[in-house]
Write a protein that holds these residues in place. Structure first.
Motif, PDB file in Angstrom:
ATOM      1  N   GLY A  42      18.596  56.760  45.908  1.00  0.00           N
ATOM      2  CA  GLY A  42      19.064  55.595  45.164  1.00  0.00           C
ATOM      3  C   GLY A  42      19.105  54.315  45.980  1.00  0.00           C
ATOM      4  N   LYS A  43      18.748  53.207  45.318  1.00  0.00           N
ATOM      5  CA  LYS A  43      18.858  51.881  45.940  1.00  0.00           C
ATOM      6  C   LYS A  43      19.931  51.017  45.262  1.00  0.00           C
ATOM      7  CE  LYS A  43      13.997  51.684  47.446  1.00  0.00           C
ATOM      8  NZ  LYS A  43      14.236  51.817  48.896  1.00  0.00           N
ATOM      9  N   PHE A  44      20.282  51.374  44.042  1.00  0.00           N
ATOM     10  CA  PHE A  44      21.317  50.658  43.301  1.00  0.00           C
ATOM     11  C   PHE A  44      22.280  51.673  42.697  1.00  0.00           C
ATOM     12  CE2 PHE A  44      17.564  47.975  43.189  1.00  0.00           C
ATOM     13  CZ  PHE A  44      18.057  46.696  43.401  1.00  0.00           C
ATOM     14  N   ALA A  45      23.447  51.173  42.316  1.00  0.00           N
ATOM     15  CA  ALA A  45      24.397  52.011  41.585  1.00  0.00           C
ATOM     16  C   ALA A  45      25.101  51.166  40.534  1.00  0.00           C
ATOM     17  CB  ALA A  45      25.414  52.641  42.528  1.00  0.00           C
ATOM     18  N   THR A  46      25.239  51.724  39.335  1.00  0.00           N
ATOM     19  CA  THR A  46      26.164  51.141  38.372  1.00  0.00           C
ATOM     20  C   THR A  46      27.536  51.716  38.715  1.00  0.00           C
ATOM     21  OG1 THR A  46      24.529  50.918  36.609  1.00  0.00           O
ATOM     22  CG2 THR A  46      26.840  51.000  35.953  1.00  0.00           C
ATOM     23  N   VAL A  47      28.416  50.850  39.208  1.00  0.00           N
ATOM     24  CA  VAL A  47      29.726  51.282  39.688  1.00  0.00           C
ATOM     25  C   VAL A  47      30.790  50.900  38.655  1.00  0.00           C
ATOM     26  CG1 VAL A  47      31.460  51.023  41.500  1.00  0.00           C
ATOM     27  CG2 VAL A  47      29.023  51.058  42.090  1.00  0.00           C
ATOM     28  N   PHE A  48      31.564  51.883  38.231  1.00  0.00           N
ATOM     29  CA  PHE A  48      32.662  51.640  37.310  1.00  0.00           C
ATOM     30  C   PHE A  48      33.929  51.402  38.113  1.00  0.00           C
ATOM     31  CE2 PHE A  48      29.417  53.463  34.766  1.00  0.00           C
ATOM     32  CZ  PHE A  48      29.595  52.947  33.489  1.00  0.00           C
ATOM     33  N   ALA A  49      34.518  50.229  37.887  1.00  0.00           N
ATOM     34  CA  ALA A  49      35.674  49.826  38.691  1.00  0.00           C
ATOM     35  C   ALA A  49      36.622  48.989  37.828  1.00  0.00           C
ATOM     36  CB  ALA A  49      35.211  49.020  39.910  1.00  0.00           C
ATOM     37  N   ARG A  50      37.867  48.881  38.281  1.00  0.00           N
ATOM     38  CA  ARG A  50      38.857  48.051  37.596  1.00  0.00           C
ATOM     39  C   ARG A  50      38.592  46.590  37.952  1.00  0.00           C
ATOM     40  NH1 ARG A  50      42.035  51.924  35.838  1.00  0.00           N
ATOM     41  NH2 ARG A  50      43.315  50.413  34.692  1.00  0.00           N
ATOM     42  N   LEU A  51      38.356  45.759  36.942  1.00  0.00           N
ATOM     43  CA  LEU A  51      38.091  44.341  37.179  1.00  0.00           C
ATOM     44  C   LEU A  51      39.426  43.628  37.355  1.00  0.00           C
ATOM     45  CD1 LEU A  51      35.657  42.134  35.084  1.00  0.00           C
ATOM     46  CD2 LEU A  51      37.703  41.248  36.151  1.00  0.00           C
ATOM     47  N   LYS A  52      39.608  43.013  38.512  1.00  0.00           N
ATOM     48  CA  LYS A  52      40.873  42.317  38.792  1.00  0.00           C
ATOM     49  C   LYS A  52      40.610  40.836  39.063  1.00  0.00           C
ATOM     50  CE  LYS A  52      43.528  46.317  40.223  1.00  0.00           C
ATOM     51  NZ  LYS A  52      44.563  46.838  41.144  1.00  0.00           N
ATOM     52  N   LEU A  53      41.502  40.012  38.518  1.00  0.00           N
ATOM     53  CA  LEU A  53      41.371  38.566  38.637  1.00  0.00           C
ATOM     54  C   LEU A  53      42.622  37.996  39.297  1.00  0.00           C
ATOM     55  CD1 LEU A  53      40.064  37.718  35.063  1.00  0.00           C
ATOM     56  CD2 LEU A  53      38.713  37.798  37.162  1.00  0.00           C
ATOM     57  N   PRO A  54      42.456  36.986  40.156  1.00  0.00           N
ATOM     58  CA  PRO A  54      43.646  36.291  40.670  1.00  0.00           C
ATOM     59  C   PRO A  54      44.380  35.615  39.516  1.00  0.00           C
ATOM     60  CG  PRO A  54      41.672  35.731  41.932  1.00  0.00           C
ATOM     61  CD  PRO A  54      41.205  36.460  40.716  1.00  0.00           C
ATOM     62  N   ASN A  55      45.667  35.808  39.445  1.00  0.00           N
ATOM     63  CA  ASN A  55      46.475  35.197  38.400  1.00  0.00           C
ATOM     64  C   ASN A  55      47.498  34.296  39.074  1.00  0.00           C
ATOM     65  OD1 ASN A  55      48.318  34.563  36.369  1.00  0.00           O
ATOM     66  ND2 ASN A  55      47.953  36.489  35.289  1.00  0.00           N
ATOM     67  N   TYR A  56      47.140  33.011  39.186  1.00  0.00           N
ATOM     68  CA  TYR A  56      47.970  32.097  39.982  1.00  0.00           C
ATOM     69  C   TYR A  56      49.304  31.794  39.312  1.00  0.00           C
ATOM     70  CZ  TYR A  56      43.559  31.581  42.385  1.00  0.00           C
ATOM     71  OH  TYR A  56      42.387  31.837  43.060  1.00  0.00           O
ATOM     72  N   ASP A  57      49.320  31.825  37.982  1.00  0.00           N
ATOM     73  CA  ASP A  57      50.570  31.532  37.276  1.00  0.00           C
ATOM     74  C   ASP A  57      51.605  32.614  37.546  1.00  0.00           C
ATOM     75  OD1 ASP A  57      49.489  29.264  36.246  1.00  0.00           O
ATOM     76  OD2 ASP A  57      48.778  30.223  34.401  1.00  0.00           O
ATOM     77  N   ALA A  58      51.146  33.857  37.487  1.00  0.00           N
ATOM     78  CA  ALA A  58      52.059  34.984  37.694  1.00  0.00           C
ATOM     79  C   ALA A  58      52.172  35.360  39.163  1.00  0.00           C
ATOM     80  CB  ALA A  58      51.591  36.188  36.885  1.00  0.00           C
ATOM     81  N   LYS A  59      51.416  34.638  40.014  1.00  0.00           N
ATOM     82  CA  LYS A  59      51.410  34.914  41.450  1.00  0.00           C
ATOM     83  C   LYS A  59      51.103  36.383  41.740  1.00  0.00           C
ATOM     84  CE  LYS A  59      54.639  31.188  42.533  1.00  0.00           C
ATOM     85  NZ  LYS A  59      55.925  30.810  43.161  1.00  0.00           N
ATOM     86  N   GLY A  60      50.082  36.883  41.063  1.00  0.00           N
ATOM     87  CA  GLY A  60      49.703  38.277  41.259  1.00  0.00           C
ATOM     88  C   GLY A  60      48.250  38.479  40.869  1.00  0.00           C
TER      89      GLY A  60
END
Length: 488
Positions: A226-244
């Motif tokens: 393999g040269k590529f992988a479809t990786v299943f992962a939890r998408l996380k975003l910076p949330n500046y309002d909630a400081k988390g």
């Protein structure tokens, strides 16, 4: 009186059993009949000529309009004996042979499965059946490349992903993996722990394996090719309002794992070989670990959810559960293919066992030719219900494939739910039945069935994992039960 009646019933039952047993050992001769059909010529058959249906007509009917593409697969491998899998082969050699088989099929025989994954799923599954009968490892490797890796890009991505990756996947320039299963999470996909955190400064996602339990495990094509992988992962975003950090749920990302020219493992990627397995050793299963691997924002397969340059998340679906359901709904083709492929294994095994039983003779009346073992009721009870079930499963899975093809065209929500439940139930039931039947077929061929050349051992070992692939059978049956209760 009651005791006397019970004794009489017991005696009658005992006599009936003794009579039936005697018939097993001394079958009643059946006079030869004159048929209007072409008979089957069998030199060593205890009863001479036998009725048989027109094999060509039945084959054409069963294979339907895809017989030609299957014959093309068989013709290619018959013309290239160097690509046929020998009985004794090491794991490493089997892996290389399997890759060469797939390359030959695509680049020499001109069969391009990805086109059919997209435009004609029924034809794709017909190719898969033919390829799997050549070598089940080859069938699985083809499924990983086109149904899983290719299918995830096509079904979960958007036009920009198709434009960039379609041709490379199609012609095998971009061999890839489907990295969903983790060491601690298989069936519970929503519990995956791998994370992909967006970095708005660099416009990248950072893919991380937070602990050993989150290592991607049993990933086909990962260990070697393999040269590529479809990786299943939890998408996380910076949330500046909630400081988390905001967790948007499981999404799919394209992650390069090896250099396109040198084939060297890329920085931050750790690849381990899962080693020798019970079966399917032509498939190079590996484990993947990610250490702060950066990928462009465009590598998010964004059909059901997207992230803008400034880190804003958008989706046409209102909740994490809805997005997760839509994502898995697009990947149900793997489960459909496993049910269909399991039936093809059952076809091969039952054919071998029944053909043997038609020429193998054992016991018989004194001073007369021995009797063909398929003439015994005990043997018929082993194989004939299995043969009937094989036909039933063929038509059931063919119907499932037709429903799946309709679903891909219409995206009808009711049909999506129907295919999900039906594929879960059939995959679980058929694979369990086939696993048991493989042992019955071996036993039906006696000691000769134990020879490796007769394929029962390799079929049994290669097929066994079908009960776990694409969802553990127990879990799948619970999903079916939940769906039936919901309908009720």
């Amino acid at each position: 009186m009651q005791t006397l009646k019970s004794n009489n019933e017991s005696n009658s039952e005992a006599e009936r059993r003794i009579e039936r047993l005697s018939l097993h050992l001394n079958p009643i001769p059946i006079p030869h009949l004159t048929w209007n059909h072409h008979p089957l010529e069998m030199e060593n058959c205890s009863r001479g000529k036998k009725l048989i249906v027109d094999a060509n007509s039945l084959t054409s009917y069963m294979r339907g309009k895809y017989r030609d593409i299957q014959e093309k697969v068989f013709d290619y491998f018959n013309a290239n004996p160097q690509l046929q899998t020998p009985l004794e082969i090491s794991k490493d050699n089997h892996r290389e042979l399997c890759m060469n088989q797939l390359l030959g099929l695509v680049r020499e025989a001109g069969i391009r499965p990805l086109h059919y994954v997209v435009h004609d799923p029924a034809k794709y599954f017909a190719i898969l059946e033919a390829v799997g009968s050549v070598d089940m490892s080859l069938g699985i490797k083809m499924g990983v490349q086109y149904s899983l890796w290719g299918g995830s890009v096509i079904n979960l991505g958007t036009q920009k992903h198709k434009d960039k990756y379609y041709d490379g996947i199609d012609n095998l320039d971009f061999p890839g993996c489907f990295a969903m299963t983790e060491l601690h999470h298989g069936s519970n996909v929503q519990g995956l722990q791998t994370v992909a955190t967006f970095d708005p400064i660099t416009d990248e996602f950072i893919v991380d394996t937070p602990n050993d339990g989150a290592i991607k495990w049993w990933i086909g094509n990962a260990a070697v090719h393999g040269k590529f992988a479809t990786v299943f992962a939890r998408l996380k975003l910076p949330n500046y309002d909630a400081k988390g950090i905001s967790d948007m749920g499981v999404h799919a990302f394209i992650v390069p794992i090896r250099d396109m020219k040198t084939h060297q493992t890329l920085p931050g990627i750790e690849i381990h070989d899962c080693g020798h397995k019970v079966g399917l050793n032509g498939v190079d299963n590996g484990a993947l670990r990610f250490r702060s691997v950066r990928i462009p924002r465009d590598n998010l397969l964004n059909r059901f959810g997207d992230v803008s340059r400034d880190g804003q998340y958008t989706s046409t679906l209102p909740s994490v559960n809805k997005r997760f359901g839509a994502t898995l709904g697009e990947l149900v083709g793997g489960r459909v293919g496993l049910a269909y492929s399991s039936v093809s294994v059952l076809k091969v095994a039952s054919t071998i066992a029944i053909r043997y039983s038609l020429i193998r003779q054992q016991f018989g009346p004194p001073n007369q030719p021995e009797v063909t073992i398929l003439d015994y009721q005990s043997h018929q009870h082993k194989l004939m219900p299995m043969l009937a079930s094989t036909y039933a499963f063929h038509f059931a899975t063919t119907n499932l494939v037709e429903k799946y093809a309709q679903m891909k065209k219409s995206h009808d929500e009711e049909l999506v739910a129907d295919v999900h439940a039906l594929s879960a139930g059939l995959k679980a039931y058929v694979t369990s039945y086939t696993a048991k039947s493989l042992s019955v077929c071996r036993e039906a061929c006696g000691g000769h069935g134990y020879a490796a050349v007769n394929r029962f051992g390799s079929l049994r070992n290669d097929h066994d994992i079908f009960q776990t692939f694409e969802g553990d059978n127990t879990v799948l049956l619970q999903q079916v039960a939940a769906d039936l209760l919901k309908q009720y």
